[in-house]
Design a protein around this motif. Structure first.
Motif, PDB file in Angstrom:
ATOM      1  N   PRO A  28      93.340 -40.667  80.790  1.00  0.00           N
ATOM      2  CA  PRO A  28      92.595 -39.985  79.721  1.00  0.00           C
ATOM      3  C   PRO A  28      91.481 -39.085  80.240  1.00  0.00           C
ATOM      4  CG  PRO A  28      92.976 -42.280  79.143  1.00  0.00           C
ATOM      5  CD  PRO A  28      93.411 -42.122  80.581  1.00  0.00           C
ATOM      6  N   ILE A  56      90.494 -36.408  77.007  1.00  0.00           N
ATOM      7  CA  ILE A  56      90.666 -36.866  75.627  1.00  0.00           C
ATOM      8  C   ILE A  56      89.308 -37.171  75.000  1.00  0.00           C
ATOM      9  CG2 ILE A  56      91.675 -38.658  74.168  1.00  0.00           C
ATOM     10  CD1 ILE A  56      93.859 -39.013  76.251  1.00  0.00           C
ATOM     11  N   CYS A  98      87.561 -34.692  72.590  1.00  0.00           N
ATOM     12  CA  CYS A  98      88.053 -34.414  71.240  1.00  0.00           C
ATOM     13  C   CYS A  98      87.042 -34.875  70.195  1.00  0.00           C
ATOM     14  CB  CYS A  98      89.399 -35.099  71.013  1.00  0.00           C
ATOM     15  SG  CYS A  98      90.756 -34.359  71.956  1.00  0.00           S
ATOM     16  N   CYS A 114      88.509 -29.956  71.519  1.00  0.00           N
ATOM     17  CA  CYS A 114      89.681 -29.911  72.391  1.00  0.00           C
ATOM     18  C   CYS A 114      90.786 -29.147  71.672  1.00  0.00           C
ATOM     19  CB  CYS A 114      90.140 -31.329  72.744  1.00  0.00           C
ATOM     20  SG  CYS A 114      90.736 -32.280  71.321  1.00  0.00           S
ATOM     21  N   GLU A 138      95.629 -33.535  69.858  1.00  0.00           N
ATOM     22  CA  GLU A 138      95.885 -34.913  70.281  1.00  0.00           C
ATOM     23  C   GLU A 138      97.331 -35.351  70.035  1.00  0.00           C
ATOM     24  OE1 GLU A 138      92.053 -37.326  69.075  1.00  0.00           O
ATOM     25  OE2 GLU A 138      92.265 -35.586  67.740  1.00  0.00           O
ATOM     26  N   SER A 139      98.169 -34.429  69.588  1.00  0.00           N
ATOM     27  CA  SER A 139      99.534 -34.798  69.202  1.00  0.00           C
ATOM     28  C   SER A 139     100.380 -35.294  70.372  1.00  0.00           C
ATOM     29  CB  SER A 139     100.234 -33.601  68.549  1.00  0.00           C
ATOM     30  OG  SER A 139     100.397 -32.535  69.483  1.00  0.00           O
ATOM     31  N   LEU A 140     100.019 -34.906  71.590  1.00  0.00           N
ATOM     32  CA  LEU A 140     100.830 -35.256  72.755  1.00  0.00           C
ATOM     33  C   LEU A 140     100.255 -36.421  73.555  1.00  0.00           C
ATOM     34  CD1 LEU A 140     103.456 -33.825  73.748  1.00  0.00           C
ATOM     35  CD2 LEU A 140     102.065 -32.701  75.485  1.00  0.00           C
ATOM     36  N   CYS A 141      99.152 -36.974  73.104  1.00  0.00           N
ATOM     37  CA  CYS A 141      98.460 -37.993  73.903  1.00  0.00           C
ATOM     38  C   CYS A 141      99.311 -39.236  74.130  1.00  0.00           C
ATOM     39  CB  CYS A 141      97.137 -38.365  73.249  1.00  0.00           C
ATOM     40  SG  CYS A 141      95.871 -37.064  73.398  1.00  0.00           S
ATOM     41  N   GLN A 142      99.977 -39.752  73.099  1.00  0.00           N
ATOM     42  CA  GLN A 142     100.800 -40.944  73.269  1.00  0.00           C
ATOM     43  C   GLN A 142     101.949 -40.686  74.238  1.00  0.00           C
ATOM     44  OE1 GLN A 142     100.284 -44.105  72.228  1.00  0.00           O
ATOM     45  NE2 GLN A 142      98.302 -43.277  71.576  1.00  0.00           N
ATOM     46  N   GLU A 199      98.404 -30.003  64.864  1.00  0.00           N
ATOM     47  CA  GLU A 199      97.432 -30.933  65.449  1.00  0.00           C
ATOM     48  C   GLU A 199      96.555 -31.595  64.394  1.00  0.00           C
ATOM     49  OE1 GLU A 199      97.489 -31.860  68.477  1.00  0.00           O
ATOM     50  OE2 GLU A 199      98.944 -30.402  69.214  1.00  0.00           O
ATOM     51  N   CYS A 223      97.062 -32.441  74.272  1.00  0.00           N
ATOM     52  CA  CYS A 223      96.287 -33.662  74.455  1.00  0.00           C
ATOM     53  C   CYS A 223      95.005 -33.293  75.173  1.00  0.00           C
ATOM     54  CB  CYS A 223      97.055 -34.709  75.253  1.00  0.00           C
ATOM     55  SG  CYS A 223      96.122 -36.260  75.442  1.00  0.00           S
ATOM     56  N   GLY A 224      93.892 -33.499  74.501  1.00  0.00           N
ATOM     57  CA  GLY A 224      92.619 -33.136  75.105  1.00  0.00           C
ATOM     58  C   GLY A 224      92.566 -31.652  75.360  1.00  0.00           C
TER      59      GLY A 224
END
Length: 425
Positions: free
Chosen positions: A43, A48, A51, A54, A57-61, A181, A227-228
């Protein structure tokens, strides 16, 4: 049984050699793991914690599950130190149940000092220390509290980037409808508005890719997610500069697609004109199937044609014509004189055609090309029979520097027709 001194020494040396070899292999293996570990799931690296200041965050997982693997030299962490002051791009593979294996490009858009300046600005506006937690400080800014209405938020965005240079509430409203997002499925929250504002200030590209998606036929890479402070987009292929020595029919096909891109960005059903204000070879790419896309959208100016028609500024119905001038500079921006104000106040401009013809297809780019192989433009060495049949060199010269009013608009469709025929030979 006695063992000779020589054999004993040989035995000890052999043991020491095996021991040091083991240590060397262990250290080498550890270093390889350290430098090539798939570290995208960390992270802190993708920031991350910044945020909602940023890109999303849609791709963080997906990242945290290690479903994105860096490719080739991108795996080597040590190389990061050489790109610390510039936009970073990494080729990678996305492996997910829905998509299978997909080649993507990860981008950390924005230079480190630009991101640091944004953080410092937020901390200063919030009257906190320079190294404050921007994810908390952002809520203290007055614009965040006052940006609940689309019209007000559009005013806050205006001037933040070329995408929002020209006034348009419709642009913001339609962006909200397509924004991937968002934190909630049914609305764009204040948190989402902060992400949009932050992205616009650093690099508008993720917003443009969502507003004008490849799935709808726009000539841009697919927007995969964020992500971030990293975004993932589809891999557009090789940069255009790699094709200047390709065979004539391939170059004609690429040129045809470039002119069709100029046409689509100028006139389309969405009633938004998108003007390319940084036209260099490496901002375009050609994939394995020969499809051309625009891969750098940081400097695309967006004009809402309906807003222009509504405001009716002086001369709004006239075609805005780009003026050819000699180019003593070393960059597109220093060579090409264009006015955002003029583009914003006209329903139609020939800017895109001019930029493609001058800076990509022909040798009229001035001193922009660093590679001598590119000095004569993409359409160098036109076959004699083709030039005689289509008068292509004349048409291209008219596209660059027309001899009569609206001359450029009159020849571009002839160029497109000629290239369409030539590429099929």
């Amino acid at each position: 049984m006695k063992i000779s001194l020589g054999k004993f020494i040989h035995f000890k040396l052999s043991c020491l050699f095996i021991f040091f070899l083991f240590v060397l292999l262990y250290i080498s293996g550890s270093l390889y793991w350290i430098f090539t570990e798939n570290y995208l799931g960390e992270p802190a690296l993708v920031e991350i914690n910044k945020c909602p200041v940023c890109y999303g965050e849609s791709l963080c997982q997906t990242l945290l599950r290690n479903q994105i693997k860096l490719s080739n030299l991108a795996k080597v962490r040590f190389l990061d130190i050489f790109g610390s002051n510039s936009d970073r791009m990494y080729h990678a593979t996305l492996n997910s149940p829905n998509r299978g294996n997909t080649e993507i490009v990860l981008k950390k858009l924005g230079k480190n000092h630009d991101l640091s300046d944004l953080d410092a600005l937020i901390c200063s506006k919030a009257k906190m220390a320079d190294d404050c937690d921007v994810s908390s400080a952002i809520s203290k800014l007055s614009f965040v509290k006052q940006s609940g209405q689309d019209a007000k938020f559009a005013k806050y965005l205006q001037g933040s980037s070329k995408m929002f240079y020209c006034p348009s509430t419709r642009l913001v409203s339609e962006l909200f409808n397509k924004y991937k997002e968002r934190s909630a499925t049914d609305e764009v929250t204040l948190r989402d508005r902060v992400k949009i504002w932050s992205t616009a200030i650093i690099n508008q590209e993720p917003l443009l890719l969502q507003m004008f998606p490849a799935a709808d036929g726009w000539p841009f890479p697919e927007y995969v997610g964020a992500c971030g402070r990293y975004v993932a987009v589809g891999n557009g292929g090789k940069q255009l500069s790699a094709f200047y020595n390709a065979n004539w029919s391939l170059r004609a096909d690429i040129a045809y697609q470039l002119m069709k891109i100029a046409e689509m960005l100028t006139n389309n059903k969405a009633d938004f004109a998108l003007y390319l204000t940084d036209v260099i070879d490496d901002n375009f790419a050609v994939d394995a199937d020969g499809n051309v896309t625009v891969i750098d959208l940081e400097d695309v100016l967006v004009v809402d044609k309906l807003a222009v028609k509504s405001a009716k500024p002086k001369g709004w119905e006239d075609v805005h014509e780009s003026v050819y001038a000699e180019c003593p500079g070393k960059t597109f921006k220093s060579c090409h004189s264009f006015s955002e104000v003029h583009l914003c106040s006209h329903v139609t401009s020939d800017h895109n055609y001019y930029a493609i013809c001058r800076y990509i297809l022909t040798p009229h780019h001035g001193s922009l090309k660093k590679d001598p192989a590119q000095a004569d433009g993409l359409l160098h060495d036109i076959p004699k029979n083709i030039d005689e049949d289509w008068d292509l060199e004349y048409l291209l010269n008219e596209c660059v520097s027309p001899k009569r009013q609206r001359g450029r608009i009159q020849v571009v469709h002839k160029i497109i027709e000629a290239l369409d025929h030539i590429r099929k030979l």
